[in-house]
Design an enzyme around this catalytic site. Structure first.
Site, PDB file in Angstrom:
ATOM      1  N   ASP A 161      12.422   1.876   5.963  1.00  0.00           N
ATOM      2  CA  ASP A 161      12.291   1.127   6.827  1.00  0.00           C
ATOM      3  C   ASP A 161      13.595   0.132   7.058  1.00  0.00           C
ATOM      4  OD1 ASP A 161      11.981  -0.201   4.346  1.00  0.00           O
ATOM      5  OD2 ASP A 161      10.386  -1.296   4.915  1.00  0.00           O
TER       6      ASP A 161
ATOM      7  N   GLU B  44       8.763   6.478   2.863  1.00  0.00           N
ATOM      8  CA  GLU B  44       9.143   5.510   1.799  1.00  0.00           C
ATOM      9  C   GLU B  44      10.624   5.271   1.787  1.00  0.00           C
ATOM     10  OE1 GLU B  44       7.012   3.484   0.650  1.00  0.00           O
ATOM     11  OE2 GLU B  44       5.800   5.056  -0.030  1.00  0.00           O
TER      12      GLU B  44
ATOM     13  N   SER C   9       2.245  -4.457  -1.911  1.00  0.00           N
ATOM     14  CA  SER C   9       2.949  -5.663  -1.293  1.00  0.00           C
ATOM     15  C   SER C   9       2.171  -7.086  -1.334  1.00  0.00           C
ATOM     16  CB  SER C   9       2.534  -5.103   0.091  1.00  0.00           C
ATOM     17  OG  SER C   9       3.545  -5.835   0.883  1.00  0.00           O
TER      18      SER C   9
ATOM     19  N   GLY D 281       2.927  -1.894  -5.980  1.00  0.00           N
ATOM     20  CA  GLY D 281       3.540  -1.218  -4.829  1.00  0.00           C
ATOM     21  C   GLY D 281       2.531  -1.528  -3.620  1.00  0.00           C
TER      22      GLY D 281
ATOM     23  N   LYS E  19       8.651  -6.841  -8.144  1.00  0.00           N
ATOM     24  CA  LYS E  19       9.817  -6.675  -6.994  1.00  0.00           C
ATOM     25  C   LYS E  19      11.038  -7.834  -7.306  1.00  0.00           C
ATOM     26  CE  LYS E  19       9.311  -6.300  -2.092  1.00  0.00           C
ATOM     27  NZ  LYS E  19       8.584  -6.843  -0.938  1.00  0.00           N
TER      28      LYS E  19
ATOM     29  N   ASP F 267       6.325  -4.393   5.220  1.00  0.00           N
ATOM     30  CA  ASP F 267       5.424  -4.928   4.510  1.00  0.00           C
ATOM     31  C   ASP F 267       4.911  -5.874   5.178  1.00  0.00           C
ATOM     32  OD1 ASP F 267       5.975  -3.202   2.544  1.00  0.00           O
ATOM     33  OD2 ASP F 267       6.929  -4.713   1.260  1.00  0.00           O
TER      34      ASP F 267
HETATM   35  C1  GLA Z   1       9.144  -2.374  -0.648  1.00  0.00           C
HETATM   36  C2  GLA Z   1       9.591  -3.163   0.467  1.00  0.00           C
HETATM   37  C3  GLA Z   1       9.584  -2.379   1.639  1.00  0.00           C
HETATM   38  C4  GLA Z   1       9.918  -1.028   1.568  1.00  0.00           C
HETATM   39  C5  GLA Z   1       9.124  -0.278   0.337  1.00  0.00           C
HETATM   40  C6  GLA Z   1       9.618   1.261   0.120  1.00  0.00           C
HETATM   41  O1  GLA Z   1       7.669  -2.370  -0.361  1.00  0.00           O
HETATM   42  O2  GLA Z   1       9.320  -4.407   0.593  1.00  0.00           O
HETATM   43  O3  GLA Z   1      10.444  -3.142   2.753  1.00  0.00           O
HETATM   44  O4  GLA Z   1      11.344  -0.786   1.582  1.00  0.00           O
HETATM   45  O5  GLA Z   1       9.595  -1.103  -0.644  1.00  0.00           O
HETATM   46  O6  GLA Z   1       9.165   2.001   1.155  1.00  0.00           O
END
Ligand code: GLA
Length: 452
Positions: free
Chosen positions: A45, A42, A138, A136, A227, A183
């Site tokens: 990336d 987590e 995506s 969370g 987000k 994601d």
């Molecule tokens: C979000 C971002 C990803 C990643 C996660 C945390 O989903 O879009 O790129 O950084 O948070 O792991």
């Protein structure tokens, strides 16, 4: 191009009928882009360190047909997302902050001109997403991926998915979040029945099997973390803190470093075979773990606050308190956990994998500070109810937890979660199936051309 979208599927058939009634013509293409659950890795990336997500069967579907000009008409079957119209151009002004249409514009802007061609034709797009928003899982990147694939299909432009997976994270930054590339990559390139270990800069992927006899269960904390909304600032602050950590590492490890670091992931390249957490004591000696001002960090790295702000591209909206050392500790130990997890999974060791999930959660909570009271209650409930491992998944600040559960105990696990977590909060009659899911790892996005 795959043809695995089933036109007899009720959801697909309804979407195509809905498209006909909204736009008085038939869709020529249908696109499916899945959401994901991240099993481990987590906030690694954007640091160039590995992640371990799998795609889920909740997805964004888009039905689309081209327009002769650049006009885009964007509609959603869920009317809480209002109709949005705009034109393709080389410079597309965003809708207001947080507007759902910006995810479509992000794809359009990012792809407007590529080495494979220019988007010349707009289109009519009808979106149907069933990934819970702000969970969370995506939903936003799935919308960007599906929008991009739809626009490319209408314009007869083919871009390999692996190339799109490199392109779309930059495109999505249009919405103002400094996200990494996990994601989009998993939504495009997921492999059925597997998680994917993804490495970045350059992008590399390796399918990883999940332990047989166990299930991946995802439970929503009932706290949404959009987000594009308030979680955006907290997320961006973490990204900036990691950029500051890069500078602190450069100073602390200076004698051993042959060149400047671009990301924390460079440490893995420069010290191959070395466990990254071993590098922590050197930084620890120079940087107190408490929140620091930019002036304090600038003193440690031997520059001015203004230069540091510029060099680390710190957006103006971010204040003057940065927690650096604990963030670094999380990122380096989390990368190590992904390495270990891959081995545990390769040898079918679910118990070791579960322990790594638990350790990841503790690090996300204590060092990265992306948990919240509801997530903590849910994690405790999941552990008491028999999860082998459980952790917050995705960006955090609310959203979901992911738990690994023995397949033979899944039903009793879900009953206990309902009784101990959902019923006290939602009432006895509530439909809890909208909040917790048992996911199978699914394949990545597909585009299907429809016969006239
Ligand atoms: C979000 C971002 C990803 C990643 C996660 C945390 O989903 O879009 O790129 O950084 O948070 O792991």
């Amino acid at each position: 191009m795959s043809t695995t979208i089933d036109l007899d599927d009720g959801r697909v058939a309804r979407l195509l009928a809905n498209f006909r009634s909204q736009f008085s013509r038939s869709a020529t293409h249908i696109i499916r882009a899945p959401g994901r659950v991240n099993l481990l890795g987590e906030h690694t990336d954007y640091n160039g360190l590995p992640v371990l997500p799998m795609a889920i069967d909740h997805a964004v579907l888009i039905a689309a047909a081209a327009n002769p000009d650049t006009a885009v008409r964007l509609r959603n079957v869920d009317e809480t997302y209002p109709a949005r119209d705009y034109h393709l151009a080389s410079d597309i002004a965003p809708f207001g902050a947080g507007d759902w249409g910006n995810y479509h514009k992000a794809a359009a802007q990012g792809l407007y001109t590529t080495r494979h061609g220019t988007l010349r034709q707009g289109g009519d797009f009808l979106v149907d997403g069933n990934i819970p928003a702000g969970a969370g899982l995506s939903s936003s990147s799935a919308l960007v991926v599906a929008s991009a694939l739809a626009m490319l299909a209408l314009n007869d432009i083919e871009i390999p998915f692996a190339e799109l997976a490199e392109l779309l994270p930059d495109a999505e930054r249009y919405v103002g979040t400094l996200s990494g590339g996990m994601d989009q990559c998993i939504s495009l390139l997921a492999v059925a029945d597997h998680a994917l270990r993804i490495d970045f800069f350059p992008l590399r992927m390796r399918p990883v099997p999940l332990p047989s006899g166990y299930r991946v269960v995802v439970c929503h904390s009932l706290v949404t973390a959009e987000k594009s909304g308030t979680a955006r600032l907290a997320y961006n602050l973490r990204v900036v803190e990691c950029r500051l950590a890069v500078r602190a590492c450069e100073v602390a490890l200076a004698p051993a470093l042959p060149r400047a670091l671009r990301t924390l992931g460079d440490l893995a390249n420069l010290f191959p075979g070395r466990s990254l957490p071993e590098l922590l004591p050197a930084v620890d000696a120079r940087l107190p773990p408490r929140p620091l001002t930019l002036a304090e960090i600038a003193r440690v790295v031997g520059t001015s606050p203004a230069q540091l702000r510029d060099g680390c591209h710190i957006p103006g909206e971010i204040g003057d308190h940065f927690t650096v050392l604990p963030r670094l500790r999380h990122v380096l130990t989390e990368a190590e956990r992904v390495n270990r997890a891959e081995h545990a999974l390769a040898s079918g060791d679910a118990i070791a994998f579960g322990a790594l999930m638990d350790a990841s959660h503790a690090s996300c909570r204590d060092d990265y500070e992306i948990s919240c009271p509801e997530i903590e209650q849910l994690i405790a409930t999941a552990k008491e109810s028999g999860a082998v491992g459980a952790r917050v998944t995705g960006a955090g600040f609310g959203g979901c937890i992911v738990a690994l559960v023995d397949a033979s105990a899944v039903n009793s696990f879900l009953e206990l979660i309902d009784r101990r977590f959902y019923r006290p909060r939602l009432g006895n009659g509530a439909r809890t199936t909208a909040h917790r899911f048992v996911f199978q790892p699914c394949a990545g996005a597909t585009v299907r051309r429809l016969d006239a």
